[in-house]
Design a protein around this motif. Structure first.
Motif, PDB file in Angstrom:
ATOM      1  N   HIS A 149      27.159  41.138 -45.031  1.00  0.00           N
ATOM      2  CA  HIS A 149      28.115  42.193 -45.348  1.00  0.00           C
ATOM      3  C   HIS A 149      27.417  43.276 -46.128  1.00  0.00           C
ATOM      4  O   HIS A 149      26.322  43.085 -46.640  1.00  0.00           O
ATOM      5  N   LYS A 150      28.058  44.419 -46.206  1.00  0.00           N
ATOM      6  CA  LYS A 150      27.486  45.546 -46.938  1.00  0.00           C
ATOM      7  C   LYS A 150      28.208  45.704 -48.254  1.00  0.00           C
ATOM      8  O   LYS A 150      29.428  45.680 -48.301  1.00  0.00           O
ATOM      9  N   ALA A 151      27.456  45.887 -49.320  1.00  0.00           N
ATOM     10  CA  ALA A 151      28.044  46.135 -50.635  1.00  0.00           C
ATOM     11  C   ALA A 151      28.225  47.630 -50.790  1.00  0.00           C
ATOM     12  O   ALA A 151      27.297  48.396 -50.531  1.00  0.00           O
ATOM     13  N   PRO A 152      29.412  48.123 -51.201  1.00  0.00           N
ATOM     14  CA  PRO A 152      29.660  49.559 -51.253  1.00  0.00           C
ATOM     15  C   PRO A 152      28.848  50.281 -52.326  1.00  0.00           C
ATOM     16  O   PRO A 152      28.577  51.448 -52.206  1.00  0.00           O
ATOM     17  N   GLU A 153      28.417  49.583 -53.380  1.00  0.00           N
ATOM     18  CA  GLU A 153      27.747  50.290 -54.463  1.00  0.00           C
ATOM     19  C   GLU A 153      26.254  50.520 -54.221  1.00  0.00           C
ATOM     20  O   GLU A 153      25.638  51.289 -54.924  1.00  0.00           O
TER      21      GLU A 153
ATOM     22  N   GLY B 183      24.775  31.959 -50.853  1.00  0.00           N
ATOM     23  CA  GLY B 183      24.819  31.154 -52.065  1.00  0.00           C
ATOM     24  C   GLY B 183      23.896  31.753 -53.098  1.00  0.00           C
ATOM     25  O   GLY B 183      23.363  32.846 -52.918  1.00  0.00           O
ATOM     26  N   PRO B 184      23.687  31.058 -54.220  1.00  0.00           N
ATOM     27  CA  PRO B 184      22.844  31.618 -55.275  1.00  0.00           C
ATOM     28  C   PRO B 184      21.403  31.779 -54.805  1.00  0.00           C
ATOM     29  O   PRO B 184      20.847  30.912 -54.152  1.00  0.00           O
ATOM     30  N   THR B 185      20.834  32.918 -55.131  1.00  0.00           N
ATOM     31  CA  THR B 185      19.440  33.203 -54.809  1.00  0.00           C
ATOM     32  C   THR B 185      18.702  33.445 -56.112  1.00  0.00           C
ATOM     33  O   THR B 185      19.326  33.643 -57.149  1.00  0.00           O
ATOM     34  N   PRO B 186      17.373  33.468 -56.093  1.00  0.00           N
ATOM     35  CA  PRO B 186      16.639  33.723 -57.336  1.00  0.00           C
ATOM     36  C   PRO B 186      16.976  35.095 -57.927  1.00  0.00           C
ATOM     37  O   PRO B 186      16.961  35.266 -59.129  1.00  0.00           O
ATOM     38  N   GLU B 187      17.325  36.090 -57.078  1.00  0.00           N
ATOM     39  CA  GLU B 187      17.654  37.416 -57.601  1.00  0.00           C
ATOM     40  C   GLU B 187      19.047  37.436 -58.237  1.00  0.00           C
ATOM     41  O   GLU B 187      19.298  38.210 -59.133  1.00  0.00           O
ATOM     42  N   ALA B 188      19.960  36.620 -57.726  1.00  0.00           N
ATOM     43  CA  ALA B 188      21.328  36.592 -58.237  1.00  0.00           C
ATOM     44  C   ALA B 188      21.674  35.168 -58.624  1.00  0.00           C
ATOM     45  O   ALA B 188      22.208  34.404 -57.835  1.00  0.00           O
ATOM     46  N   PRO B 189      21.369  34.772 -59.858  1.00  0.00           N
ATOM     47  CA  PRO B 189      21.601  33.382 -60.274  1.00  0.00           C
ATOM     48  C   PRO B 189      23.090  33.081 -60.395  1.00  0.00           C
ATOM     49  O   PRO B 189      23.923  33.972 -60.343  1.00  0.00           O
ATOM     50  N   ASP B 190      23.392  31.809 -60.572  1.00  0.00           N
ATOM     51  CA  ASP B 190      24.770  31.370 -60.726  1.00  0.00           C
ATOM     52  C   ASP B 190      25.397  32.059 -61.934  1.00  0.00           C
ATOM     53  O   ASP B 190      24.789  32.186 -62.987  1.00  0.00           O
ATOM     54  N   ARG B 191      26.635  32.491 -61.808  1.00  0.00           N
ATOM     55  CA  ARG B 191      27.291  33.254 -62.874  1.00  0.00           C
ATOM     56  C   ARG B 191      27.610  32.391 -64.088  1.00  0.00           C
ATOM     57  O   ARG B 191      27.810  32.904 -65.180  1.00  0.00           O
TER      58      ARG B 191
ATOM     59  N   TYR C 188      23.547  42.244 -59.943  1.00  0.00           N
ATOM     60  CA  TYR C 188      24.998  42.016 -59.880  1.00  0.00           C
ATOM     61  C   TYR C 188      25.444  41.961 -58.429  1.00  0.00           C
ATOM     62  O   TYR C 188      25.053  42.793 -57.622  1.00  0.00           O
ATOM     63  N   ARG C 189      26.242  40.968 -58.108  1.00  0.00           N
ATOM     64  CA  ARG C 189      26.789  40.823 -56.769  1.00  0.00           C
ATOM     65  C   ARG C 189      28.292  40.631 -56.885  1.00  0.00           C
ATOM     66  O   ARG C 189      28.742  39.708 -57.550  1.00  0.00           O
ATOM     67  N   PRO C 190      29.108  41.489 -56.255  1.00  0.00           N
ATOM     68  CA  PRO C 190      30.563  41.317 -56.367  1.00  0.00           C
ATOM     69  C   PRO C 190      31.019  40.037 -55.687  1.00  0.00           C
ATOM     70  O   PRO C 190      30.412  39.588 -54.722  1.00  0.00           O
ATOM     71  N   LEU C 191      32.073  39.444 -56.205  1.00  0.00           N
ATOM     72  CA  LEU C 191      32.591  38.220 -55.618  1.00  0.00           C
ATOM     73  C   LEU C 191      33.258  38.489 -54.279  1.00  0.00           C
ATOM     74  O   LEU C 191      33.265  37.642 -53.400  1.00  0.00           O
ATOM     75  N   TRP C 192      33.850  39.675 -54.107  1.00  0.00           N
ATOM     76  CA  TRP C 192      34.470  40.050 -52.848  1.00  0.00           C
ATOM     77  C   TRP C 192      34.412  41.555 -52.686  1.00  0.00           C
ATOM     78  O   TRP C 192      34.174  42.267 -53.649  1.00  0.00           O
TER      79      TRP C 192
END
Length: 185
Positions: A7-11, A21-29, A57-61
């Motif tokens: 998917h594409k993130a708008p920001e 799922g969690p990646t090294p760039e975006a760890p578990d919140r 930062y990754r939005p949840l939805w």
């Protein structure tokens, strides 16, 4: 596309990312990261009112526009009423069935209640259908050439035009100075 949907993130201007799922760039919140203080705010307010998001930062939805318009209020209230009546009727039927299996004296009153509930539920569903049809006809949602609402609008426009024409004719008569004279004799 499976579990990992793209998917594409708008920001980020259209950059695609994986939402698997969690990646090294975006760890578990829930876990504190080594690169960021756990007590740090997730958003930093700018003087102009915008919120700056920290890196990673990754939005949840992501918000998507609704595919269908919202139901009109009268139709929605009728639908909610019908769903509640149908739910109560199904519960009554299930209790009647279980009481019958258990041989309880409560089985007969529950069966009578289920029959009455079925009648009321049928009325509720028909009420939704009729309310929807009436709303569509009154507000001109149906775009068929024979739509009643379209004909009514046409009649109202014609009546308004005739009213304005009569008003202009009266003003013209008043400006001539005739003041109600039928002839100039």
């Amino acid at each position: 596309m499976g579990t990992a949907e793209r998917h594409k993130a708008p920001e980020d201007g259209g950059a695609a990312e994986w939402a698997a799922g969690p990646t090294p760039e975006a760890p578990d919140r829930d876990m504190a990261t080594s690169g960021r203080d756990a007590s740090a705010p997730a958003r930093v307010e700018q003087p102009d009112g915008r919120a700056e998001r920290p890196p990673g930062y990754r939005p949840l939805w992501t918000e998507e526009p609704a595919r269908r318009r919202r139901l009109p209020d009268p139709v929605r209230t009728a639908a909610v009423r019908a769903v509640l009546v149908v739910a109560v009727t199904l519960i009554l039927a299930m209790v009647a069935f279980l009481c019958t299996l258990a041989g309880s004296w409560l089985a007969f009153p529950m069966v009578i209640g289920s029959v009455a509930g079925t009648v009321v539920a049928t009325w509720g569903v028909l009420d939704v259908w009729v309310t929807r049809q009436v709303w569509n006809q009154r507000h001109g949602v149906v775009s068929a050439p024979s739509s009643t609402a379209r004909a009514m609008r046409r009649e109202r426009r014609r009546a308004r035009r005739q009213g304005r024409a009569a008003e202009r004719a009266q003003e013209r008569i008043g400006r001539r100075g005739g003041a109600g004279q039928l002839s100039h004799s």
